[in-house]
Enzyme design. Sequence first.
Site, short mmCIF file in Angstrom:
data_model
loop_
_atom_site.label_atom_id
_atom_site.label_comp_id
_atom_site.label_asym_id
_atom_site.label_seq_id
_atom_site.Cartn_x
_atom_site.Cartn_y
_atom_site.Cartn_z
N ASP A 137 -23.14 0.91 7.41
CA ASP A 137 -23.06 0.01 6.34
C ASP A 137 -22.74 0.67 5.30
OD1 ASP A 137 -23.53 -1.62 4.00
OD2 ASP A 137 -25.84 -2.05 3.45
N ASP B 153 -18.66 -4.97 5.75
CA ASP B 153 -18.79 -3.35 5.66
C ASP B 153 -20.34 -3.02 6.06
OD1 ASP B 153 -20.57 -4.53 3.74
OD2 ASP B 153 -20.36 -2.70 2.56
N GLU B 154 -19.79 -3.89 7.15
CA GLU B 154 -21.25 -3.58 7.81
C GLU B 154 -21.46 -4.20 9.16
OE1 GLU B 154 -24.57 -5.78 5.83
OE2 GLU B 154 -26.14 -5.49 7.79
MG LIG Z 1 -22.31 -1.94 2.01
#
Ligand SMILES: [Mg+2]
Length: 357
Positions: free
Chosen positions: A9, A104-105
């Site tokens: 993350d 973003d993960e």
């Molecule tokens: Mg994040």
Amino acid sequence: MFRVIFHLDMDAFYASVEQRDSPALRGKAVIVGAPPTQRGVVCAASYEARKFGVRSAMPSITAGRLCPDGVFVRPRMERYREESDQIMHLVAATGAVLEQVSIDEAYLDVSALCQADEPDAALLDSVSLARQLKARIRTERQLTATICVGSNKLLAKIASDHQIPYGLTLISEKDKVQFLRPLPVRALYGVGKVTEEALHRAGIETVGDLQDHPGDLRALAGSFGPKLRQFAFGEDHRPLELGEEIKSISGEETFLKDTDDRKVLRACLREQAADISARLKRHRLGAHTVQVKVRYSDFTTLTRQISLEESLTEPDDLYRLACFLLAREKLVSRPLRLLGLGVSGLREPAGQQLVLI
Ligand SMILES: [Mg+2]
């Protein structure tokens, strides 16, 4: 071969990209979103801004009040997507199997990269790999990632939900049952509001209570019961999703008579938001992007959307963003023939910020 899963993350992604690109913003409370003088919402906030209580999806006016020295920056989605591609490319180059769950993960299956003759040794072995990956992202992209390690997606994600920024957490096989015990039941994948309430009514507050519950969990959680018991003991056999999943959910309504009556339009959006929220919950998903669609009497059709760093599931949030988009874009300048609401950028919703009891 033992399973080793990473949950990766990026830390405060949008705001960190802004701070990296503009040195003047570093160390400042950066709020990505509309300025507080306008009707608008916060898309993301830097850690400095979060300290003041600023959160995604909050009206910008509220954010400005909580954090008077905050620096508001307009979101640059194109830039964030480009950056995301670069990072995922770098991650894939490690040889890991990759499931990107949002901008973003990602989950990474690194089992094949870890040699060991027992499960916890494989997990420990992977920590140096996780450190190298974090270091590469820092040197090559000047951004920080949090990577958490577990023997499955459930544990890697729970480890991540516990993260303090810039950390690296591992939940070992030996400790997993103990580790899960004090957490609220909501921490488990798939436990939404309805299941949580049913469990609370039965006096089950923590994962430990679930582990100790002697009866069949089907009575409390329906067909999810058996899986819930496995999750409570840190067992999760879900594979990484490599194919195409559901991409979007939407609803639309054509009015009998074209209308610009705010009451009618609001009621319509409320209904669509409730319906979409129910479908998101059924699939245990949250949405990063909310879109409205309008069609006028002459069949001109417009769509407008907004993307947030955090994912949304609740009908009130979807409704509020839809109203915001209609107002910001002045879409109800004339009567509408059709009004639609949709969501995309779907993924497993962010875990609640957990506090270890
Ligand atoms: Mg994040």
